[in-house]
Design a protein around this motif. Structure first.
Motif: not given
Length: 247
Positions: A176-192
């Protein structure tokens, strides 16, 4: 040099155990700052939207991410703050921020002494110790239900997908209200594939931006453990996801 057979995420944890798992049990940030600073650590600051009243910083430790969110500081500026050893004033936490008002910040991470330091230095208001490798704690879930912004910087790698789903389910329970998510991915170590299109495939009403950039050099142990990542620099992709109000 032949590459070792360690899985990529295990290699990351092994190579960084002196920097995080061991250093961050210390009360003061100086060893951590020296380790990361020597590698040219420069993550992108997370930007808070104007509506943010409650921020859950899920990578809080000594407060660099929280200060980046409040002031737009890069890591080098946080090191200057730590070296000065003077806590933030309430005025700095209010009118001195980019938002020109105080945002309630709840920090969570695995290192209790580091989180206690952040609270003592008036960087965060409260903290909860959460190991990302274990299921979501009820205390953290309660914060996710009321948070306007969730920042997961340099911690998604350590979180199994089923735990990510728990975090997202709680954070997005109220649309019912806006939200923000900030995240990162390190492709050298996380292949998902943890891009928003994959992670949020069953979620409606959002848009996102992505920023792929170098954020630090590899440390000597990383260079020794893996020769498949070419060059000295490590790259990450920062995702900023804005969730719209749903009718």
């Amino acid at each position: 040099m032949a590459s070792k057979t360690l899985p990529t995420s295990e290699m990351y944890v092994k190579s960084f155990s002196p920097v995080t798992a061991e250093v961050c049990v210390h009360e003061l940030p100086f060893d951590y700052a020296e380790c990361m600073g020597s590698l040219g650590y420069t993550p992108r600051p997370p930007i808070l939207p104007s509506y943010c009243n409650i921020l859950l910083d899920a990578s809080a430790l000594y407060g660099a991410t929280s200060m980046a969110a409040m002031f737009g500081w890069e890591f080098a500026r946080s090191r200057e703050f730590w070296n000065a050893g003077i806590a933030l004033t309430d005025e700095q936490r209010g009118s001195g921020t980019l938002q020109k008002r105080r945002t309630k910040i709840i920090g969570t991470d695995f290192g209790a002494p580091a989180l206690e330091y952040s609270k003592r230095m008036n960087i965060i208001d409260e903290y909860i110790v959460q190991d990302f490798k274990v299921p979501l704690l009820p205390e953290v879930r309660s914060v996710l239900l009321v948070a306007d912004v969730l920042v997961l910087q340099q911690c998604m790698l350590h979180m199994p997908l089923e735990h990510m789903e728990q975090w997202l389910e709680a954070f997005l329970e109220d649309r019912t209200r806006p939200k923000r998510m900030v995240y990162d991915c390190n492709p050298a170590y996380d292949t998902r594939d943890i891009s928003p299109k994959a992670l949020l495939k069953d979620v409606a009403g959002y848009e996102f931006t992505e920023d792929y950039h170098p954020y630090r050099r590899r440390n000597p142990l990383e260079l020794a453990l893996n020769d498949k990542v070419q060059g000295d620099l490590l790259y990450e992709c920062q995702y900023v996801v804005d969730f719209h109000v749903l009718p």
